[in-house]
Design a protein around this motif. Structure first.
Motif, PDB file in Angstrom:
ATOM      1  N   HIS A   1       0.865  -1.108   0.037  1.00 15.71           N
ATOM      2  CA  HIS A   1       0.011   0.027   0.267  1.00 15.71           C
ATOM      3  C   HIS A   1       0.904   1.309   0.248  1.00 15.71           C
ATOM      4  O   HIS A   1       0.367   2.329  -0.004  1.00 15.71           O
ATOM      5  CB  HIS A   1      -0.854  -0.053   1.400  1.00 15.71           C
ATOM      6  N   ASP A   2       2.206   1.077  -0.017  1.00 15.31           N
ATOM      7  CA  ASP A   2       2.975   2.088   0.331  1.00 15.31           C
ATOM      8  C   ASP A   2       3.411   2.602  -1.445  1.00 15.31           C
ATOM      9  O   ASP A   2       4.318   1.943  -1.978  1.00 15.31           O
ATOM     10  CB  ASP A   2       4.404   1.882   1.125  1.00 15.31           C
ATOM     11  N   PRO A   3       3.173   3.828  -1.439  1.00 14.58           N
ATOM     12  CA  PRO A   3       3.446   4.464  -3.144  1.00 14.58           C
ATOM     13  C   PRO A   3       4.881   4.652  -3.265  1.00 14.58           C
ATOM     14  O   PRO A   3       5.418   4.475  -4.138  1.00 14.58           O
ATOM     15  CB  PRO A   3       2.699   5.632  -3.312  1.00 14.58           C
ATOM     16  N   ARG A   4       5.596   4.906  -2.149  1.00 12.31           N
ATOM     17  CA  ARG A   4       7.260   4.962  -2.178  1.00 12.31           C
ATOM     18  C   ARG A   4       7.898   3.774  -2.443  1.00 12.31           C
ATOM     19  O   ARG A   4       8.703   3.708  -3.363  1.00 12.31           O
ATOM     20  CB  ARG A   4       7.602   5.430  -0.492  1.00 12.31           C
ATOM     21  N   LEU A   5       7.299   2.714  -1.964  1.00 11.90           N
ATOM     22  CA  LEU A   5       7.995   1.264  -2.166  1.00 11.90           C
ATOM     23  C   LEU A   5       7.626   0.906  -3.433  1.00 11.90           C
ATOM     24  O   LEU A   5       8.442   0.371  -4.347  1.00 11.90           O
ATOM     25  CB  LEU A   5       7.550   0.308  -1.240  1.00 11.90           C
ATOM     26  N   ALA A   6       6.258   0.933  -3.885  1.00 11.11           N
ATOM     27  CA  ALA A   6       6.031   0.513  -5.344  1.00 11.11           C
ATOM     28  C   ALA A   6       6.750   1.403  -6.377  1.00 11.11           C
ATOM     29  O   ALA A   6       7.188   0.720  -7.318  1.00 11.11           O
ATOM     30  CB  ALA A   6       4.288   0.919  -5.569  1.00 11.11           C
ATOM     31  N   ALA A   7       7.015   2.569  -6.375  1.00 10.04           N
ATOM     32  CA  ALA A   7       7.744   3.584  -7.016  1.00 10.04           C
ATOM     33  C   ALA A   7       9.271   3.097  -7.174  1.00 10.04           C
ATOM     34  O   ALA A   7       9.830   3.044  -8.322  1.00 10.04           O
ATOM     35  CB  ALA A   7       7.967   4.827  -6.738  1.00 10.04           C
ATOM     36  N   ARG A   8       9.638   2.157  -6.324  1.00  9.42           N
ATOM     37  CA  ARG A   8      11.258   1.603  -6.402  1.00  9.42           C
ATOM     38  C   ARG A   8      11.219   0.323  -6.858  1.00  9.42           C
ATOM     39  O   ARG A   8      12.260  -0.511  -6.909  1.00  9.42           O
ATOM     40  CB  ARG A   8      11.696   1.575  -5.023  1.00  9.42           C
ATOM     41  N   CYS A   9      10.219  -0.254  -7.467  1.00 10.13           N
ATOM     42  CA  CYS A   9      10.036  -1.615  -8.186  1.00 10.13           C
ATOM     43  C   CYS A   9      10.313  -1.173  -9.861  1.00 10.13           C
ATOM     44  O   CYS A   9      10.276  -0.047 -10.069  1.00 10.13           O
ATOM     45  CB  CYS A   9       8.672  -2.126  -7.947  1.00 10.13           C
TER      46      CYS A   9
END
Length: 238
Positions: A209-217
């Motif tokens: 649910h963390d957009p910061r982590l998703a952006a780092r994929c």
């Protein structure tokens, strides 16, 4: 010469309904088409109720779809019996959950080697050595003999990551792996996932649910109301 990616899994027209044939029948996934290749690092995002958990259960071979095709490592999953599904799950998949699910009576090393114990009925010297090297890789060389209660939350999740890699799976399914951690521990665990990913050919599908982590994929798949709303490559943030 152009290198072609090797397909790991594919879904074609995948559907999942519950209470089939009953007045309260409800379809949760509506004809998904999806392909993951070996070695990808992918985020799966979407609002609550979008079907993420159902999709993850199907990809984890814990639930069967009610329609469509599901191929994993070239095998038509929908045609397999329960014993074959269990074998394929054990050989091809690793799991990391929001809560680490470590066994409290066992040491970190014993928890990491547990998949080998379940598969083979014993842990040999080669499996023990692999468990030790995995714990070293996740920065826990000095904590192998500690039990979960003696470890911080971030350390426990690192043990869980090492355990998921024990049998060298083709795909790790990570369900909110940082959702139970504070920001610093969350960043630490995510960095570790990226580091482990960079060392092998295992693919990762990470629900977050963390957009910061998703952006780092490397790729973001968004599920909304049981349909794919977005599937795009991203440039991982530093």
């Amino acid at each position: 010469m152009t290198m072609h990616a090797t397909e790991l899994l594919s879904l074609r027209g995948l559907r999942k309904a519950y209470n089939v044939g009953q007045p309260n029948e409800v379809e949760v996934l509506h004809g998904l088409d999806l392909r993951l290749d070996q070695g990808e690092f992918v985020a799966l995002i979407g609002p609550s109720g979008s079907g993420k958990s159902t999709l993850l259960n199907i990809l984890g071979l814990l639930e069967r779809p009610t329609g469509g095709e599901h191929h994993l490592l070239g095998q038509a999953v929908q045609d397999l019996g329960d014993d074959e599904l269990t074998r394929l799950r054990r050989e091809a998949l690793g799991f990391v959950f929001q809560f680490h699910h470590l066994l409290p009576a066992f040491t970190a090393l014993e928890n990491v080697t547990m998949p080998a114990l379940v598969r083979d009925g014993h842990v040999g010297s080669a499996q023990r050595a692999r468990g030790q090297s995995l714990l070293e890789a996740v920065g826990l060389a000095d904590a192998m003999d500690r039990r979960p209660a003696q470890l911080s939350g971030g350390m426990q999740q690192r043990v869980a990551i090492a355990r998921s890699l024990m049998l060298e799976p083709a795909l790790i399914l990570a369900d909110e792996p940082t959702g139970n951690l504070d920001t610093a521990s969350s960043d630490e665990v995510f960095r570790l996932l990226r580091q482990v990913h960079g060392q092998g050919r295992t693919a990762f599908l990470i629900v977050t649910h963390d957009p910061r982590l998703a952006a780092r994929c490397d790729r973001v798949i968004e599920l909304v109301d049981g349909r794919l709303a977005r599937d795009e490559r991203t440039k991982p943030a530093a």
